[in-house]
Design an enzyme around this catalytic site. Structure first.
Site, mmCIF file in Angstrom:
data_model
loop_
_atom_site.group_PDB
_atom_site.id
_atom_site.type_symbol
_atom_site.label_atom_id
_atom_site.label_comp_id
_atom_site.label_asym_id
_atom_site.label_seq_id
_atom_site.Cartn_x
_atom_site.Cartn_y
_atom_site.Cartn_z
ATOM 1 N N GLY A 176 -10.199 13.514 -22.889
ATOM 2 C CA GLY A 176 -10.777 14.619 -23.652
ATOM 3 C C GLY A 176 -12.064 15.125 -23.019
ATOM 4 N N LYS A 195 7.742 12.557 -18.471
ATOM 5 C CA LYS A 195 6.511 11.766 -18.371
ATOM 6 C C LYS A 195 6.810 10.294 -18.671
ATOM 7 C CE LYS A 195 1.922 11.667 -17.891
ATOM 8 N NZ LYS A 195 1.032 11.263 -19.003
ATOM 9 N N ASN A 204 5.829 6.588 -17.325
ATOM 10 C CA ASN A 204 5.044 5.677 -18.165
ATOM 11 C C ASN A 204 5.793 4.412 -18.561
ATOM 12 O OD1 ASN A 204 2.506 6.899 -18.371
ATOM 13 N ND2 ASN A 204 3.204 8.302 -19.953
ATOM 14 N N SER A 238 -3.525 3.547 -17.742
ATOM 15 C CA SER A 238 -4.449 3.371 -18.868
ATOM 16 C C SER A 238 -3.970 2.262 -19.805
ATOM 17 C CB SER A 238 -4.626 4.672 -19.637
ATOM 18 O OG SER A 238 -3.394 5.114 -20.164
#
Lengths: 314, 314
Positions: free
Chosen positions: B17, B188, B192, B266
């Site tokens: 963000g 995606k 992932n 992440s």
């Protein structure tokens, strides 16, 4: 075979070797323990076994630092971790005479093949111990639960199988004999692969967490189906007459584990204590066989890849 | 749509963000950051971005401790972790006016459905950021690699998609638009699920360990095939005209990861730092959809069970 006093060498006197060797000594056999880490403690202070089937102490156990000290025996019980299989030939050699028999009381697939290649197939046996035994402080063994051993002969010779069973006759160990070593090894994997595997991969948890979690329980079931398919293909490829009765094994393994309580498989203990885990014999070899037999085992493949990676970080 | 100065609220000013909001502020938009942990540091000291696409500093960023302070905006960029999706409705509400558009710049499947349910489908967009951005010390963002964002509209309306792209026109962010949000979300996940998933399950390793290990690489491939099968079944079930081009996606994902170097997804960072991981949106929802569509995804099932168990130990 009469139930004579036998000379026994226990090679690999960890929890399993010490417990079962101890039960043979208790029954009157001439048992010698090859020890490293706990040699001095056990030599001076004895071997103490706290067991649900009755505690016992060997006050003056015969311990040795080398196999040569022990020399040729009637029976070698090899209870090394399968990760040490490469050392087994050298460790066993001094104990092998013309009539020595060898019992591989170990986890995993393909170990008896190694012994047979080194020492000849007719003298090789496999033992599947279904039990929970941990080391305590040096010199102490904690036998927490279960204990029966299934014995099988590498060539499935029933006469040899009777001889193996006779060794244990006066002992407190419950013996079952199996008409097929290969089937018994695969049936043991039906428990070890899903439960030991998931207990590690899920983060070092106990078996109650596997059977009590909807996802993990379902995954254990799928893994077991893969193991059964691979095992039956292996039995067929080796022209064995027997097969794994899948539905019955699945039912039995879950019933057993459902009543097992908070149980820590030895592989999970190795994991949380930072030791190398027995991955190749227990997961790698079954996966290799499934692959070469054309059996699709996607969950076993994923689980093995994860476990190998975790093991590489030991 | 002209490229007017837009009022933007960044809800969830973590690494993603802050970085993308920062790029919009740098491009001249009126950007407000909802912050908690780093509010005072950023309010007093500014927001510093160290980036492969050029460092920049917002010396007096507009930060807020509540969405009410920000009020209605042209664009909400929601960059919350998907584990906080239950808080999103309340957090976004004060920023939503009659013409507010919402971009879910988050990981996982099914998030835009939630926003559409709360605020109406015509204003909802999804953003797939392909990038490596970490927080550094408070007030510092490290943009290490990549950065492009794929934008898609929840109803796949091309006019709306142009409006979304226009927001980024003067910024340094490379934008791609997608004709199908659902396909882009599944594509995606083709990265992932195998890579973030295995990096965690294999013990908290980097992506080079996955592509460089024979077993793990093969497993990543199988997982990707399962995701593609599930994704295409989902696209068919929702009557979308497009499909995932499996071979091309697999080739692209591996080529990308092979050149990625020592990369920490992440989710893997969350794992090794002891934080709750984004398992449900990234693994649980795809698995649920596969199950309800009758697509067999055994590896995804096993991986999800493991990750859920690891997450439960956070």
């Amino acid at each position: 075979m009469t139930n004579q006093r036998q000379k026994v060498a226990v090679i690999g006197s960890g929890a399993i070797g010490s417990y079962y060797g101890g039960r043979l000594a208790e029954a009157g056999h001439d048992v010698h323990f090859l020890m490293r880490r706990d040699y001095h403690v056990v030599h001076d202070g004895g071997l103490r076994v706290i067991s649900t089937d009755g505690d016992f102490t060997l006050t003056t156990p015969q311990v040795a630092l080398s196999s040569k000290e022990i020399g040729p025996v009637d029976w070698v019980i090899c209870a090394l971790k399968s990760t040490s299989i490469k050392d087994a030939q050298e460790l066993l050699r001094p104990c092998i005479g013309a009539n020595t028999r060898i019992l591989a009381l170990m986890n995993g697939l393909g170990l008896e093949e190694r012994f047979a290649g080194w020492f000849g197939p007719e003298r090789i046996f496999g033992g599947m111990a279904f039990t929970c035994i941990n080391r305590g402080e040096p010199g102490y063994i904690h036998h927490l639960k279960y204990g029966p051993v299934t014995l099988a002969h590498f060539q499935n010779n029933p006469v040899e199988l009777d001889i193996a069973a006779a060794l244990w006759e006066q002992s407190k160990v419950t013996i079952t004999t199996s008409p097929s070593l290969l089937r018994s090894r695969w049936e043991k994997l039906c428990w070890n692969i899903p439960f030991s595997g998931l207990c590690v991969a899920a983060g070092g948890v106990t078996t109650d967490r596997i059977v009590g979690d909807r996802d993990l329980r379902k995954t254990a079931h799928t893994l077991m189906e893969e193991v059964i398919a691979a095992g039956n293909a292996d039995l067929a490829a080796k022209s064995e007459q027997v097969r794994i009765d899948g539905l019955s094994v699945i039912k039995r393994m879950f019933a057993l584990t459902d009543t097992m309580g908070v149980y820590r498989p030895s592989t999970m203990i190795d994991f949380i204590e930072g030791r190398v885990m027995e991955i190749e014999a227990m997961f790698g070899e079954p996966l290799r066989r499934a692959g070469s037999l054309g059996v699709n085992t996607p969950q076993l493949a994923l689980l093995t890849a994860i476990l190998r990676s975790l093991n590489a970080q030991r």
